[in-house]
Design a protein around this motif. Structure first.
Motif, PDB file in Angstrom:
ATOM      1  N   ASN A 137       1.615  -7.033  -7.694  1.00 53.34           N
ATOM      2  CA  ASN A 137       0.962  -5.936  -6.988  1.00 53.34           C
ATOM      3  C   ASN A 137      -0.518  -5.941  -7.345  1.00 53.34           C
ATOM      4  OD1 ASN A 137       3.465  -5.111  -6.028  1.00 53.34           O
ATOM      5  ND2 ASN A 137       3.774  -3.647  -7.695  1.00 53.34           N
ATOM      6  N   SER A 141       0.836  -1.197   0.000  1.00 49.74           N
ATOM      7  CA  SER A 141       0.000   0.000   0.000  1.00 49.74           C
ATOM      8  C   SER A 141       0.873   1.249   0.000  1.00 49.74           C
ATOM      9  CB  SER A 141      -0.939   0.002   1.209  1.00 49.74           C
ATOM     10  OG  SER A 141      -1.669   1.214   1.251  1.00 49.74           O
ATOM     11  N   GLY A 197      -3.129  -3.970  -2.021  1.00 48.01           N
ATOM     12  CA  GLY A 197      -3.094  -2.622  -1.494  1.00 48.01           C
ATOM     13  C   GLY A 197      -3.942  -2.523  -0.241  1.00 48.01           C
ATOM     14  N   SER A 254      -1.608   2.973  -2.112  1.00 46.42           N
ATOM     15  CA  SER A 254      -2.412   2.277  -3.121  1.00 46.42           C
ATOM     16  C   SER A 254      -3.535   1.542  -2.421  1.00 46.42           C
ATOM     17  CB  SER A 254      -1.554   1.277  -3.903  1.00 46.42           C
ATOM     18  OG  SER A 254      -0.721   1.945  -4.825  1.00 46.42           O
ATOM     19  N   PRO A 308      -2.639   5.081  -7.632  1.00 40.85           N
ATOM     20  CA  PRO A 308      -1.906   5.408  -6.399  1.00 40.85           C
ATOM     21  C   PRO A 308      -1.978   6.915  -6.186  1.00 40.85           C
ATOM     22  CG  PRO A 308      -0.389   4.874  -8.190  1.00 40.85           C
ATOM     23  CD  PRO A 308      -1.759   4.550  -8.685  1.00 40.85           C
ATOM     24  N   VAL A 360      -3.340  -3.855  -6.820  1.00 43.28           N
ATOM     25  CA  VAL A 360      -3.739  -2.502  -6.427  1.00 43.28           C
ATOM     26  C   VAL A 360      -4.567  -1.901  -7.557  1.00 43.28           C
ATOM     27  CG1 VAL A 360      -1.686  -2.180  -4.987  1.00 43.28           C
ATOM     28  CG2 VAL A 360      -1.619  -1.514  -7.399  1.00 43.28           C
ATOM     29  N   GLY A 378       3.445   4.372  -3.413  1.00 44.60           N
ATOM     30  CA  GLY A 378       2.399   3.511  -3.923  1.00 44.60           C
ATOM     31  C   GLY A 378       2.948   2.499  -4.920  1.00 44.60           C
TER      32      GLY A 378
END
Length: 408
Positions: free
Chosen positions: A330, A225, A275, A306, A336, A332, A380
């Motif tokens: 990732n 995150s 995230g 994120s 971000p 997310v 992020g």
């Protein structure tokens, strides 16, 4: 009465049959389960299993070493309820789909969104909880529910051995107030102490059980995150290291995340860096603080975070299971953003006043070093790899849409 064939792969055919009364249209979603060199899918409509005449090139034998699912029809078929039958891959001699998934931590905030998605995709799911009170919840979601203590090697070993899974999904955390008490970012290490054990000891127990059960594919929850390395740009990829935040209360929890990733990847599995999770039940305490104007913006609020909605995190996890993903991803959303953007928007979406702004020294005295780092120095993450390699699309591409729809 074969209604439709999809694909041109000469080496593989997969039979999809939902039992009496099912239609081929039910299985159109299955097209996305396979890679670009997709197999021939044979969809069947309105034929009871006992009457179906399978094409000679399609085999539907049960997986070696695993019994048919509960209430299954004749050997090599599936129940009228629609259990998936996958053909065997003629090249490489292995199945292409994991149909028996073990979700450790299935009653958690993310597990409750993940289990229904796995079931909807045709998977057989065994989900664990630490409380007998939640067994009925998991059963209503479509899973076989069992009680398991993730910190007890014997409990984990017995549960995995009984399930005989093709895939294990590690969603065990203990961040909820029932386990960790009231959220306390100032004492981050104490707040996350049980989760640290689950990401180290608990991960070891799951991997040992997987080894004993024939090495099913493992997908594990990681975190991305605001904890990207605090050097260079504000948005990090999987090639960038995570920050351990050495010397702060975040060090032990972050080292636990790095340990989990190391051992899961070494075992050939996937570590999904979610995230900051939001959605039903995920941010209730945080939103309440925002509404009371007790969640201030620290310093310039330039540190990035994120976010990811629970449903999007779950859909990415399903894809990682189905595609037997390996490595770090990732998970997310597309945006971000610095705290100076997302925190006022969260307050507005929740019907609260604009958050107060406090200097760093006051933020450090009130909320501790971790809060200051997150809001001032956080990095992020990019989701480009997950989109590219998993074929993942998001229902909530931005936290702006998710906050607005979830809180308005």
């Amino acid at each position: 009465m074969w209604t439709e064939r999809v694909g041109t792969n000469p080496d593989l055919e997969v039979l999809l049959h939902g039992g009496s009364g099912a239609t081929a249209e039910l299985y159109e979603c299955c097209d996305t389960w396979f890679p670009a060199a997709r197999p021939v899918l044979v969809r069947v409509s309105r034929l009871p299993v006992r009457d179906a005449k399978e094409p000679s090139s399609v085999t539907s034998e049960p997986t070696p070493g695993r019994a048919p699912p509960p209430h299954a029809g004749p050997p090599g078929c599936h129940s009228g309820a629609g259990w998936l039958v996958s053909g065997h891959v003629h090249r490489h001699d292995r199945e292409v789909i994991d149909v028996n998934v073990f979700v450790a931590g299935g009653s958690g905030v993310l597990g409750r969104r993940l289990v229904p998605q796995l079931v909807a995709r045709g998977h057989q799911v065994t989900a664990t909880t630490t409380s007998k009170d939640r067994l009925a919840l998991l059963e209503r979601l479509g899973a076989r529910a069992i009680v398991m203590d993730g910190l007890d090697a014997a409990s984990v070993g017995e549960a995995v051995a009984a399930a005989r899974p093709d895939a294990i999904v590690h969603q065990m955390t203990a961040i909820a107030p029932a386990h960790a008490g009231k959220p306390d970012i100032k004492h981050f290490d104490k707040w996350f102490s049980l989760t640290v054990r689950l990401r180290t000891e608990g991960t070891d127990h799951l991997l040992a059980a997987a080894q004993a059960a024939g090495r099913p594919h493992v997908v594990a929850q990681s975190y991305a995150s605001w904890n990207g390395i605090r050097q260079g740009g504000w948005v990090k990829t999987e090639e960038d290291p995570l920050d351990t935040h050495a010397g702060t209360p975040a060090q032990e929890p972050m080292e636990a995340v790095r340990y989990l990733e190391k051992v899961v990847i070494a075992a050939g599995g996937a570590a999904l860096r979610y995230g900051a999770l939001y959605g039903p039940g995920a941010t209730d305490d945080q939103v309440e603080l925002v509404r009371k104007r007790q969640y201030p913006l620290i310093g310039d609020g330039g540190g990035y975070s994120s976010w990811i909605h629970l449903d999007d995190a779950a859909s990415a996890t399903v894809l990682a299971v189905e595609r037997r993903a390996a490595g770090v991803f990732n998970i997310v959303d597309d945006e971000p953003a610095p705290a100076s953007e997302w925190l006022p928007y969260l307050a507005e979406s929740a019907g609260g006043k604009r958050p107060m702004r406090v200097p760093k020294w006051l933020g450090r005295a009130a909320a501790g070093d971790v809060a200051v780092m997150m809001m001032v120095e956080g990095r992020g993450f990019s989701n480009a790899k997950a989109k590219r390699e998993l074929g993942w699309t998001l229902r909530y591409p931005s936290w702006r849409q998710g906050f607005r729809e979830g809180l308005s």
